[in-house]
Design an enzyme around this catalytic site. Structure first.
Site, short mmCIF file in Angstrom:
data_model
loop_
_atom_site.label_atom_id
_atom_site.label_comp_id
_atom_site.label_asym_id
_atom_site.label_seq_id
_atom_site.Cartn_x
_atom_site.Cartn_y
_atom_site.Cartn_z
N HIS A 226 28.38 37.98 143.81
CA HIS A 226 27.19 37.39 143.18
C HIS A 226 27.43 35.93 142.77
CE1 HIS A 226 23.60 37.44 140.44
NE2 HIS A 226 24.33 36.53 139.82
N GLU A 227 28.53 35.69 142.06
CA GLU A 227 28.77 34.33 141.56
C GLU A 227 29.01 33.34 142.70
OE1 GLU A 227 28.02 33.70 138.56
OE2 GLU A 227 27.92 35.78 137.88
N HIS A 230 25.86 31.81 143.79
CA HIS A 230 25.47 30.63 143.01
C HIS A 230 26.29 29.41 143.44
CE1 HIS A 230 22.88 32.71 140.26
NE2 HIS A 230 23.84 33.42 139.70
N HIS A 236 18.82 33.28 141.32
CA HIS A 236 18.66 34.72 141.16
C HIS A 236 17.47 35.23 141.96
CE1 HIS A 236 21.18 35.08 137.27
NE2 HIS A 236 21.89 35.30 138.36
ZN LIG Z 1 23.85 35.03 138.63
#
Ligand SMILES: [Zn+2]
Ligand SMILES: *[C@@H]1O[C@H](CO)[C@@H](O)[C@H](O)[C@H]1NC(C)=O
Ligand SMILES: *[C@@H]1O[C@H](CO)[C@@H](O)[C@H](O)[C@H]1NC(C)=O
Ligand SMILES: *[C@@H]1O[C@H](CO)[C@@H](O)[C@H](O)[C@H]1NC(C)=O
Ligand SMILES: [Zn+2]
Length: 510
Positions: A226-227, A230, A236
């Site tokens: 997930h990170e 980014h 998101h």
């Molecule tokens: Zn996030």
């Protein structure tokens, strides 16, 4: 200073809250600050000392609805027990809703790396996960993204890397302190910073817990995938299956279509290779008419949806209906045409007058009836497709001057019917059969969407708009088109293999 400017995060100005507002079931101070931190409530102007007049009950209710919609809950606006749980869940510290108000330049929305070879470095391990284990997991998590972005990732053992991974606690100098065990577990910075911070007050583990709600350990791999999203520039997602959904989930197995599309939009926009990165279902034996060879023409001259713009698309009775010329196709799922189609729509909608030679505007009413509009008239069919009645636009309380509607759809967000002409829309309540006040409004209210639109549909809870060969997914929470879009309709919705021909065709449009 430079670092603070480029944070993906909203740097929350902590203001001591006193009374928020007086109403039943009002949110707690923590809940209000949660909604501010993640972008659901506007920030209070810096220096403002009193919050008493900042939020009205209505603005709180709207914020709760946005929060619920983003998380995939029913947007009731009421803080029920499911909503309460959201406030407590483990999650990423990056904002969900990125405000792009010109007054605030403290965060960038979406940036991509401008190079293809990215370096990374693991600065340290956690209390529970040794550094070399973190390195192994990082390599695996980066490998999940690499093919979809055409990037290579090289690990450095010293010196400055593009993506630096560290375990830190509480206030760690970037203006976004962690919060001890639970809730925020990690956050990351957009390019060109790209750093990943993991909260060392969590118990990081290499293996997903059996139970999603397991408070004991947090799966490093899931959080890292997930990170990294980014760190590569993604925001998101409100789609629960997406790895960019903000709430922590232990089991991450693969990227969701949106994640892949997001990467393609950022890194592979103009490349032929982009089309091969997305898994596309190739042959569909049920769809012999979707010839991928534009040289082959059907005896009956049925248009090939891979190369033709369709007149409209709509979801009726849970299936996707596509209309083009005198034909209609029915798809049970994206890319899955039901057997027997295309059919002539006049053979299906019995009682539709012959002079209705195209279907451009069609929708399913709240009561299950289906309405086809043409010019100032409409024909209403029962769920079994037999004609019930005909009527005129003014039955919908529309002005007599209005010549035609281009699109009508029933929103699942508020159960209202949106009646759209080329540049304006009206919102109609079928339960009371009244027009909502304040309409028509300009289509520009649907930010980042083009208009006129050809069609608007709700499919599996999401709102999509179509125009020409492209489509957009509309984000009801953010009231704007999702930044991954537009994408080519034929490649995503119809069983069409992306081909250079199709690319050329679609590029020439619009
Ligand atoms: Zn996030
Ligand atoms: C890990 O490295 C970061 C950055 O150098 C530092 O702030 C942090 O204290 C280190 N954490 C541990 C557990 O050593
Ligand atoms: C379709 O449904 C209507 C009631 O909604 C009924 O009156 C009609 O007979 C049905 N027609 C067919 C062909 O089943
Ligand atoms: C919309 O209608 C459905 C079915 O009638 C209902 O279950 C749902 O709660 C309604 N949603 C809103 C936001 O009113
Ligand atoms: Zn940090």
């Amino acid at each position: 200073m430079g670092r603070r400017l480029l944070l993906c995060l909203l740097l929350v100005v902590s203001v001591k809250c006193r009374t928020i507002y007086v109403e039943d079931a009002r949110p707690t101070e923590e809940e209000v600050s949660f909604m501010k931190r993640y972008g659901y409530l506007p920030e209070v102007a810096e220096g403002s000392t009193s919050l008493d007049f900042s939020y009205t009950p209505l603005s709180i209710t709207e914020a709760v609805r946005r929060l619920q919609a983003f998380a995939g809950l029913t947007p009731s606006g009421v803080i029920d027990s499911d909503t309460k749980q959201l406030f407590k869940k483990k999650r990423c510290g990056v904002k969900d809703i990125i405000t792009t108000s010109s007054r605030s330049r403290r965060y960038v929305t979406r940036e991509a790396w401008t190079k293809k070879d990215i370096t990374y470095r693991v600065l340290n391990g956690s209390r529970t996960l040794e550094k070399h284990r973190v390195e192994g997991q990082m390599a695996a998590a980066l490998a999940v993204w690499a093919p979809h972005a055409g990037l290579t990732f090289t690990r450095l053992d010293s010196g400055k890397a593009d993506i630096e991974v560290s375990f830190v606690t509480l206030d760690h100098g970037d203006g976004s302190p962690f919060d001890g065990p639970g809730q925020v577990v990690a956050h990351a910075f957009c390019p060109p910073l790209g750093d990943l911070h993991f909260d060392d007050d969590e118990v990081w583990s290499e293996y997903p817990a059996d139970d999603e709600e397991n408070e004991e350990s947090t799966d490093f791999f899931a959080a890292a995938v997930h990170e990294i999203g980014h760190a590569l520039g993604l925001a998101h997602s409100d789609v629960r299956e997406s790895v960019m959904y903000p709430y922590y989930r232990a089991r991450v197995q693969s990227l969701y279509e949106d994640d892949i599309l997001g990467m393609r939009a950022l890194y592979m926009k103009d490349q032929q290779a982009a089309t091969s990165a997305l898994t596309v279902q190739t042959e569909n034996p049920m769809a012999p008419r979707f010839s991928l060879d534009p040289g082959v023409t059907d005896e009956e001259d049925v248009p090939d949806l891979c190369y033709t713009n369709f007149d409209t698309i709509q979801v009726l009775q849970g299936k996707i209906y596509v209309f083009e010329e005198e034909w209609m196709w029915v798809l049970s799922e994206r890319k899955e045409i039901d057997p027997g189609y295309p059919k002539r729509f006049h053979d299906v909608f019995i009682g539709l007058p012959e002079h209705v030679d195209v279907v451009r505007t069609i929708y399913e009413k709240r009561n299950g009836n289906i309405v086809i509009f043409k010019d100032k008239q409409y024909w209403e069919f029962g769920p079994n497709f037999s004609l019930i009645k005909r009527g005129r636009l003014r039955d919908y309380r529309l002005p007599g001057r209005l010549r035609e509607l281009t699109t009508v759809f029933l929103s699942n967000y508020n159960n209202k019917t949106y009646l759209i002409d080329s540049e304006r829309f009206w919102r109609f309540n079928e339960d009371t059969w009244t027009m909502d006040k304040g309409y028509p409004k300009s289509m520009s209210a649907w930010r980042d969407l083009p208009y006129p639109v050809d069609s608007a549909i709700i499919w599996k809870g999401n709102t999509y708009f179509f125009r020409g060969p492209r489509f957009w997914r509309f984000d009801n929470a953010q009231i704007r088109a999702h930044p991954y879009y537009p994408l080519f309709t034929a490649q995503i919705w119809f069983p069409c293999q992306p081909t250079p021909d199709m690319e050329r065709y679609t590029k020439n449009e619009d």
